[in-house]
Design an enzyme around this catalytic site. Sequence first.
Site, PDB file in Angstrom:
ATOM      1  N   GLU A   1      -1.511  -0.227 -12.861  1.00 11.07           N
ATOM      2  CA  GLU A   1      -0.266   0.460 -12.498  1.00 11.07           C
ATOM      3  C   GLU A   1       0.748  -0.529 -11.930  1.00 11.07           C
ATOM      4  O   GLU A   1       1.933  -0.485 -12.265  1.00 11.07           O
ATOM      5  CB  GLU A   1      -0.575   1.587 -11.496  1.00 11.07           C
ATOM      6  CG  GLU A   1      -1.240   2.764 -12.194  1.00 11.07           C
ATOM      7  CD  GLU A   1      -1.901   3.794 -11.274  1.00 11.07           C
ATOM      8  OE1 GLU A   1      -2.448   4.768 -11.800  1.00 11.07           O
ATOM      9  OE2 GLU A   1      -1.870   3.616 -10.043  1.00 11.07           O
TER      10      GLU A   1
ATOM     11  N   ALA B   1      -9.615  10.265  -4.430  1.00 11.31           N
ATOM     12  CA  ALA B   1      -9.112  11.282  -3.509  1.00 11.31           C
ATOM     13  C   ALA B   1      -9.836  12.630  -3.668  1.00 11.31           C
ATOM     14  O   ALA B   1     -10.256  13.219  -2.666  1.00 11.31           O
ATOM     15  CB  ALA B   1      -7.607  11.431  -3.697  1.00 11.31           C
TER      16      ALA B   1
HETATM   17  C1  LIG Z   1      -3.281   1.806  -4.065  1.00 16.75           C
HETATM   18  C2  LIG Z   1      -4.289   2.899  -4.233  1.00 16.75           C
HETATM   19  C3  LIG Z   1      -4.203   3.758  -5.325  1.00 16.75           C
HETATM   20  C4  LIG Z   1      -5.108   4.789  -5.487  1.00 16.75           C
HETATM   21  N1  LIG Z   1      -4.981   5.626  -6.566  1.00 16.75           N
HETATM   22  C5  LIG Z   1      -5.800   6.682  -6.677  1.00 16.75           C
HETATM   23  C6  LIG Z   1      -5.614   7.634  -7.739  1.00 16.75           C
HETATM   24  O1  LIG Z   1      -4.712   7.482  -8.566  1.00 16.75           O
HETATM   25  N2  LIG Z   1      -6.449   8.708  -7.784  1.00 16.75           N
HETATM   26  C7  LIG Z   1      -7.445   8.890  -6.851  1.00 16.75           C
HETATM   27  O2  LIG Z   1      -8.141   9.898  -6.908  1.00 16.75           O
HETATM   28  N3  LIG Z   1      -7.662   8.000  -5.870  1.00 16.75           N
HETATM   29  C8  LIG Z   1      -6.862   6.903  -5.752  1.00 16.75           C
HETATM   30  N4  LIG Z   1      -7.053   6.006  -4.735  1.00 16.75           N
HETATM   31  C9  LIG Z   1      -8.230   6.165  -3.862  1.00 16.75           C
HETATM   32  C10 LIG Z   1      -7.992   7.219  -2.805  1.00 16.75           C
HETATM   33  O3  LIG Z   1      -6.738   7.029  -2.205  1.00 16.75           O
HETATM   34  C11 LIG Z   1      -9.110   7.131  -1.790  1.00 16.75           C
HETATM   35  O4  LIG Z   1     -10.325   7.368  -2.450  1.00 16.75           O
HETATM   36  C12 LIG Z   1      -8.937   8.144  -0.683  1.00 16.75           C
HETATM   37  O5  LIG Z   1      -7.762   7.841   0.037  1.00 16.75           O
HETATM   38  C13 LIG Z   1     -10.131   8.124   0.252  1.00 16.75           C
HETATM   39  O6  LIG Z   1      -9.912   9.062   1.263  1.00 16.75           O
HETATM   40  P1  LIG Z   1     -10.504   8.812   2.724  1.00 16.75           P
HETATM   41  O7  LIG Z   1     -10.128  10.019   3.517  1.00 16.75           O
HETATM   42  O8  LIG Z   1     -11.902   8.416   2.650  1.00 16.75           O
HETATM   43  O9  LIG Z   1      -9.727   7.538   3.285  1.00 16.75           O
HETATM   44  P2  LIG Z   1      -8.184   7.324   3.530  1.00 16.75           P
HETATM   45  O10 LIG Z   1      -7.367   8.246   2.709  1.00 16.75           O
HETATM   46  O11 LIG Z   1      -7.966   5.868   3.372  1.00 16.75           O
HETATM   47  O12 LIG Z   1      -7.979   7.741   5.053  1.00 16.75           O
HETATM   48  C14 LIG Z   1      -8.549   7.015   6.108  1.00 16.75           C
HETATM   49  C15 LIG Z   1      -7.805   7.378   7.383  1.00 16.75           C
HETATM   50  O13 LIG Z   1      -8.516   6.851   8.483  1.00 16.75           O
HETATM   51  C16 LIG Z   1      -7.612   6.275   9.396  1.00 16.75           C
HETATM   52  N5  LIG Z   1      -8.355   5.254  10.146  1.00 16.75           N
HETATM   53  C17 LIG Z   1      -8.983   4.169   9.659  1.00 16.75           C
HETATM   54  N6  LIG Z   1      -9.594   3.490  10.644  1.00 16.75           N
HETATM   55  C18 LIG Z   1      -9.342   4.168  11.779  1.00 16.75           C
HETATM   56  C19 LIG Z   1      -9.702   3.954  13.147  1.00 16.75           C
HETATM   57  N7  LIG Z   1     -10.460   2.918  13.531  1.00 16.75           N
HETATM   58  N8  LIG Z   1      -9.261   4.834  14.067  1.00 16.75           N
HETATM   59  C20 LIG Z   1      -8.489   5.900  13.708  1.00 16.75           C
HETATM   60  N9  LIG Z   1      -8.119   6.143  12.429  1.00 16.75           N
HETATM   61  C21 LIG Z   1      -8.547   5.293  11.480  1.00 16.75           C
HETATM   62  C22 LIG Z   1      -6.518   5.700   8.521  1.00 16.75           C
HETATM   63  O14 LIG Z   1      -5.310   5.520   9.237  1.00 16.75           O
HETATM   64  C23 LIG Z   1      -6.407   6.777   7.431  1.00 16.75           C
HETATM   65  O15 LIG Z   1      -5.475   7.756   7.767  1.00 16.75           O
HETATM   66  C24 LIG Z   1      -6.151   4.960  -4.545  1.00 16.75           C
HETATM   67  C25 LIG Z   1      -6.254   4.106  -3.443  1.00 16.75           C
HETATM   68  C26 LIG Z   1      -5.324   3.080  -3.290  1.00 16.75           C
HETATM   69  C27 LIG Z   1      -5.422   2.159  -2.093  1.00 16.75           C
END
Ligand SMILES: Cc1cc2nc3c(=O)[nH]c(=O)nc-3n(C[C@H](O)[C@H](O)[C@H](O)COP(=O)(O)OP(=O)(O)OC[C@H]3O[C@@H](n4cnc5c(N)ncnc54)[C@H](O)[C@@H]3O)c2cc1C
Length: 422
Positions: free
Chosen positions: A170, A315
């Site tokens: 992308e 996600a």
């Molecule tokens: C550039 C990019 C593109 C992507 N494109 C896609 C896509 O097209 N389709 C798709 O399905 N997935 C995509 N993904 C993957 C998807 O975004 C992740 O799988 C998803 O965000 C994971 O969700 P999560 O809740 O585990 O973590 P996250 O969404 O990363 O959330 C983690 C949260 O924890 C918080 N946090 C971290 N450490 C601490 C701490 N020590 N104390 C307090 N808070 C903390 C952060 O601030 C954040 O808000 C993409 C990821 C990236 C980086």
Amino acid sequence: MAGRKRVVIVGAGFAGLAAAKSLRAAPVDVFLIDRRNYHLFQPLLYQVATAALSPAQIAQPIRSILRRQKNCTVILGEVISIDAGARIVKGTRGEVPYDYLIIATGAKHAYFGHEDWRGFAPGLKSIEDATAIRQKILSAFEHAENTQDDAERQAFMNFVVVGGGPTGVEMAGAIAELAKQSLRNDFRKIMPDKTRVILAEAGANILNAFPEKLSARARRDLENLGVEVMTNGAVSDCTADSVVIAGQTIAAKTVIWAAGVKASPAGDWLGAEKDRAGRVLVTADLSLAAHPDIFVIGDTAAIKTADGRFVPGLAPAAQQAGKYAATVILHKLEGKPAPAPFAYKNLGTMATIGRNKAIADFGSFTCSGFIAWLLWGCVHLLPLVGFRNRFVVACDWVWAYFTRERGVRLITTNARSEDTDL
Ligand SMILES: Cc1cc2nc3c(=O)[nH]c(=O)nc-3n(C[C@H](O)[C@H](O)[C@H](O)COP(=O)(O)OP(=O)(O)OC[C@H]3O[C@@H](n4cnc5c(N)ncnc54)[C@H](O)[C@@H]3O)c2cc1C
């Protein structure tokens, strides 16, 4: 409320937010801790990095999302450690006791032992990363316009994206479109269509999680946009001025890292068993074997599916895990038997390459080109949090489609404006 169980959730990304919302009607007090005050829609970060969208369009304040959920308290602060014996989360906002703990702290980029490359090849994970990359890309064209040195000019106009997964593809496609379409008539000395965009992938194929036919189609689409795709192109060195791909040194002032991720350090806080990517190994109900009241979900967890494979870092997978962890807690509260083990439902995977170009794999059927691109647009528009964001992003996309303009071509720095130095 006195006597109610406390559910502490760390991380308000896709997983943590889904868990908090699923506990909306539960007789518990929920505490959602995040170091950011906003939920970020990471799938559209690359559009911020390439000047198509502005940061506020893909982020929403956590407090506003949960405004109506009276049993949820949002805490802005960073978690630093966990005392699982005393059931306390420790962080910059002091200590928060819990009865049930859900860890959903996501992942960060990994440089596979080359931490020194981090300064030269930024990754894309946060709004700060995206605006820094946008600044680097736009500044490169300004430097190219101003230099008298031909070799230096080309180095500023060479862009290397490392990693041929969806984010790398992308980014590479968007940089090519930015250079060859949006900026085409805006400079007097340089010809933006002389820009080289190189996508380096260490493996034999880009988008290797997709069927071979779709991966080949994506490669063709990228090449039609003018992107040079270098497969079997492992990066062995990276400096401020160049990158070495498969033994070949390429002068490039802008290198973007999209080659790998590592889980957040939550596994270290818990002393839990981890896989090679630092993800915490969880049981079938997403809890820790040694601490059944602690759940680890989303990108921080290594979750095995029934067929022995790991749930992908996507996600929808994070949201499904968040909902499931909340269900397990509800069952425990109500004294019901545990629900069936977590089962990941694959809703399909997509990647967009550029205007009218995308690929989509829904298992039973696949598609590419315009139809896949339209689907990609819908799938990335609808889950954006907030009607305003959905509306504004849709308007920007329609505008960009007809004009090929990128509306957010701002070079911003953290310095005071009079100190700004490109
Ligand atoms: C550039 C990019 C593109 C992507 N494109 C896609 C896509 O097209 N389709 C798709 O399905 N997935 C995509 N993904 C993957 C998807 O975004 C992740 O799988 C998803 O965000 C994971 O969700 P999560 O809740 O585990 O973590 P996250 O969404 O990363 O959330 C983690 C949260 O924890 C918080 N946090 C971290 N450490 C601490 C701490 N020590 N104390 C307090 N808070 C903390 C952060 O601030 C954040 O808000 C993409 C990821 C990236 C980086």
